[in-house]
Each structure stands twice: as C-alpha cells, then as structure tokens.
Design an enzyme around this catalytic site. Structure first.
Site, PDB file in Angstrom:
ATOM      1  N   THR A  36       0.882  -1.127   0.023  1.00  0.00           N
ATOM      2  CA  THR A  36      -0.111  -0.005   0.059  1.00  0.00           C
ATOM      3  C   THR A  36       0.839   1.294   0.038  1.00  0.00           C
ATOM      4  O   THR A  36       1.804   1.367   0.697  1.00  0.00           O
ATOM      5  CB  THR A  36      -0.736  -0.031   1.354  1.00  0.00           C
ATOM      6  OG1 THR A  36      -0.099  -0.094   2.421  1.00  0.00           O
ATOM      7  CG2 THR A  36      -2.007  -1.239   1.190  1.00  0.00           C
ATOM      8  N   GLU A  85      -3.811   4.720   2.804  1.00  0.00           N
ATOM      9  CA  GLU A  85      -3.036   3.694   2.165  1.00  0.00           C
ATOM     10  C   GLU A  85      -3.738   3.351   0.898  1.00  0.00           C
ATOM     11  O   GLU A  85      -4.933   2.916   1.137  1.00  0.00           O
ATOM     12  CB  GLU A  85      -2.456   2.300   2.945  1.00  0.00           C
ATOM     13  CG  GLU A  85      -2.141   2.770   4.402  1.00  0.00           C
ATOM     14  CD  GLU A  85      -1.964   1.137   5.155  1.00  0.00           C
ATOM     15  OE1 GLU A  85      -1.831   0.175   4.338  1.00  0.00           O
ATOM     16  OE2 GLU A  85      -2.311   1.381   6.349  1.00  0.00           O
TER      17      GLU A  85
HETATM   18  P1  ADP Z   1       4.951   0.776   3.617  1.00  0.00           P
HETATM   19  O1  ADP Z   1       4.419   0.221   4.888  1.00  0.00           O
HETATM   20  O2  ADP Z   1       6.112   1.467   3.592  1.00  0.00           O
HETATM   21  O3  ADP Z   1       3.869   1.557   2.909  1.00  0.00           O
HETATM   22  P2  ADP Z   1       4.215  -1.449   1.904  1.00  0.00           P
HETATM   23  O4  ADP Z   1       4.899  -2.979   2.194  1.00  0.00           O
HETATM   24  O5  ADP Z   1       2.702  -1.424   2.045  1.00  0.00           O
HETATM   25  O6  ADP Z   1       5.220  -0.417   2.898  1.00  0.00           O
HETATM   26  O7  ADP Z   1       4.833  -1.385   0.510  1.00  0.00           O
HETATM   27  C1  ADP Z   1       4.389  -0.082  -0.024  1.00  0.00           C
HETATM   28  C2  ADP Z   1       5.333   0.230  -1.044  1.00  0.00           C
HETATM   29  O8  ADP Z   1       5.366  -0.535  -2.371  1.00  0.00           O
HETATM   30  C3  ADP Z   1       4.480   1.468  -2.070  1.00  0.00           C
HETATM   31  O9  ADP Z   1       5.202   2.775  -0.987  1.00  0.00           O
HETATM   32  C4  ADP Z   1       5.256   1.535  -3.393  1.00  0.00           C
HETATM   33  O10 ADP Z   1       6.654   2.185  -3.354  1.00  0.00           O
HETATM   34  C5  ADP Z   1       5.530   0.148  -3.662  1.00  0.00           C
HETATM   35  N1  ADP Z   1       4.357  -0.454  -4.245  1.00  0.00           N
HETATM   36  C6  ADP Z   1       4.768  -1.561  -5.287  1.00  0.00           C
HETATM   37  N2  ADP Z   1       3.929  -1.982  -5.950  1.00  0.00           N
HETATM   38  C7  ADP Z   1       2.530  -1.326  -5.252  1.00  0.00           C
HETATM   39  C8  ADP Z   1       1.178  -1.271  -5.643  1.00  0.00           C
HETATM   40  N3  ADP Z   1       0.741  -2.239  -6.431  1.00  0.00           N
HETATM   41  N4  ADP Z   1       0.482  -0.749  -4.940  1.00  0.00           N
HETATM   42  C9  ADP Z   1       1.054   0.309  -3.963  1.00  0.00           C
HETATM   43  N5  ADP Z   1       2.067   0.455  -3.841  1.00  0.00           N
HETATM   44  C10 ADP Z   1       3.124  -0.334  -4.284  1.00  0.00           C
HETATM   45  N1  RBF Z   2      -6.583  -3.631   8.254  1.00  0.00           N
HETATM   46  C1  RBF Z   2      -7.156  -3.501   9.351  1.00  0.00           C
HETATM   47  O1  RBF Z   2      -6.838  -3.905  10.304  1.00  0.00           O
HETATM   48  N2  RBF Z   2      -8.809  -3.882   9.043  1.00  0.00           N
HETATM   49  C2  RBF Z   2      -9.280  -3.823   7.932  1.00  0.00           C
HETATM   50  O2  RBF Z   2     -10.413  -4.119   7.836  1.00  0.00           O
HETATM   51  C3  RBF Z   2      -8.390  -3.444   6.736  1.00  0.00           C
HETATM   52  N3  RBF Z   2      -8.841  -3.425   5.502  1.00  0.00           N
HETATM   53  C4  RBF Z   2      -8.192  -3.052   4.442  1.00  0.00           C
HETATM   54  C5  RBF Z   2      -8.688  -3.171   3.144  1.00  0.00           C
HETATM   55  C6  RBF Z   2      -7.784  -2.654   2.013  1.00  0.00           C
HETATM   56  C7  RBF Z   2      -8.156  -2.508   0.825  1.00  0.00           C
HETATM   57  C8  RBF Z   2      -6.335  -2.585   2.086  1.00  0.00           C
HETATM   58  C9  RBF Z   2      -5.354  -2.079   1.148  1.00  0.00           C
HETATM   59  C10 RBF Z   2      -5.730  -2.598   3.608  1.00  0.00           C
HETATM   60  C11 RBF Z   2      -6.832  -2.992   4.735  1.00  0.00           C
HETATM   61  N4  RBF Z   2      -6.103  -2.979   5.697  1.00  0.00           N
HETATM   62  C12 RBF Z   2      -7.199  -3.277   7.127  1.00  0.00           C
HETATM   63  C13 RBF Z   2      -4.775  -2.223   6.263  1.00  0.00           C
HETATM   64  C14 RBF Z   2      -3.835  -3.295   6.352  1.00  0.00           C
HETATM   65  O3  RBF Z   2      -3.790  -3.699   7.831  1.00  0.00           O
HETATM   66  C15 RBF Z   2      -2.366  -2.354   6.005  1.00  0.00           C
HETATM   67  O4  RBF Z   2      -2.335  -2.255   4.855  1.00  0.00           O
HETATM   68  C16 RBF Z   2      -1.255  -2.961   6.460  1.00  0.00           C
HETATM   69  O5  RBF Z   2      -1.174  -3.075   8.034  1.00  0.00           O
HETATM   70  C17 RBF Z   2       0.027  -2.139   5.882  1.00  0.00           C
HETATM   71  O6  RBF Z   2       0.241  -1.019   6.367  1.00  0.00           O
HETATM   72 MG    MG Z   3       1.826   0.633   2.977  1.00  0.00          MG
END
Ligand code: ADP
Ligand code: RBF
Ligand code: MG
Length: 152
Positions: A36, A85
């Site tokens: 995300t 996110e």
């Molecule tokens: P963080 O906790 O740092 O956000 P994530 O595990 O959520 O780490 O990874 C997010 C990062 O991955 C984004 O900031 C982006 O640079 C990269 N990324 C790669 N593919 C995607 C995608 N399909 N959607 C969103 N972020 C992506």
């Molecule tokens: N986290 C939760 O704790 N509860 C949720 O219902 C939840 N729904 C999500 C739905 C989507 C579409 C996405 C992308 C993330 C969701 N998450 C939820 C967040 C998830 O915990 C978070 O993306 C990770 O902790 C990484 O930051």
């Molecule tokens: Mg993220």
C-alpha cells in the site's frame, strides 16, 4: 454482509487525494501481499472524515490505475496514528517512495474491521479488490479515470 455499491457515486464523492508516497511499517507487501502506498496523515482531505475502505483511481508516474484505499487505524494491527494507504491494482517493477501520487476516491466499500487471523484480513482485501473492479466498470464510476486532476 456488505452494503451494496450505489449505481452512481453520491455525496461526498468524488474526493481528491494527493501526496508524496512515504514509508509505513512495511507490512503491506511483506505480511499481506498487498503493498500500500501511504501518504502523510497531514494530507488526508477533511472530507474523508469516516475511517474505512474505499475505492477509486490513483495515478503514479503519469499512469492511472484502479485502486482500493484503507483509511484509519488498522484495528488488526492496532495502529495509534491514522493512515491513508492505497493498493494499486497493477504490478510495478519498482517501488515509488518519494514520488507523487494523486487519487480520486469514488466510493465506500466497508468499515475497518478487526480479524482473528491474518488470512481472514487477506480474504477481505481480495474481496474489496473484486468489488472495486466491478464497480469501476460502470460508466458512472469509469468516467473518473479521465478526471481533470489526472491531467494537471
Ligand atoms: P509501507 O508500509 O512502507 O507502505 P508496503 O509494504 O505497504 O510498505 O509497500 C508499499 C510500497 O510498495 C509503496 O510505497 C510503493 O512504493 C510500492 N508498491 C509496489 N507496488 C505497489 C502497488 N501495486 N500498490 C501500492 N504500492 C506499491
Ligand atoms: N486493516 C485492518 O486492520 N482492518 C481492515 O479492515 C483493513 N482493510 C483493508 C482493506 C484494504 C483494501 C487494504 C489495502 C488494507 C486494509 N487494511 C485493513 C490495512 C492493512 O492492515 C494495512 O494495509 C497493513 O497493515 C500495511 O500497512
Ligand atoms: Mg503501505
């Protein structure tokens, strides 16, 4: 049970979001398989006053993609700070931290939930993506892919 997606977006949608992609806890891709892109909490628009899961379109590197968005405290992880996110439905070849992201939030999917297992959370995110992609095929939503904020 999930609420039905309205045939066309109603108030307060669409809502614009923009910010620089910043680091979070790194759990999205590692633990859930859904990376995300986070934007700073200070860039959360005031119209997004309800925590939960949304869908719409996001642009990075001049390209617009379908997305699902989580806004809130991630109850499964018990975050203290609110986060915004976006999971973009696209396979990127590299990360885009530090780059700018713009998005149009078109609708609401569900509230943030707590889960007993990580798999249950993953299953729900999968379902969010399926529902979002179906909604975004409707012309009333698909039109936002061409929104002026993506042309600036
Ligand atoms: P963080 O906790 O740092 O956000 P994530 O595990 O959520 O780490 O990874 C997010 C990062 O991955 C984004 O900031 C982006 O640079 C990269 N990324 C790669 N593919 C995607 C995608 N399909 N959607 C969103 N972020 C992506
Ligand atoms: N986290 C939760 O704790 N509860 C949720 O219902 C939840 N729904 C999500 C739905 C989507 C579409 C996405 C992308 C993330 C969701 N998450 C939820 C967040 C998830 O915990 C978070 O993306 C990770 O902790 C990484 O930051
Ligand atoms: Mg993220």
């Amino acid at each position: 049970m999930r609420a039905q997606i309205p045939e066309r977006p109603g108030s307060p949608f669409p809502i614009e979001v923009a910010g620089i992609v910043t680091k979070g806890f790194g759990r999205g891709s590692r633990e859930l398989g859904f990376p995300t892109a986070n934007i700073p909490p200070t860039d959360i628009p005031p119209q997004l006053d309800r925590v939960g899961v949304y869908f719409g379109y996001a642009m990075v590197r001049q390209e617009v993609f379908s997305m699902v968005m989580s806004l809130g405290y991630n109850p499964y992880y018990k975050n203290v700070e609110k986060s915004l996110e976006i999971y973009i439905v696209h396979e990127f070849k590299s990360d885009f931290y530090g780059e700018s992201m713009r998005a149009i939030v078109c609708g609401w999917l569900r509230p943030e939930l707590d889960y007993t297992t990580r798999d249950a959370l993953i299953q729900d995110i999968r379902k969010d993506v399926t529902i979002a992609l179906t909604a975004l095929e409707q012309p009333a939503y698909a039109q936002f892919k061409e929104h002026p904020i993506f042309k600036r």
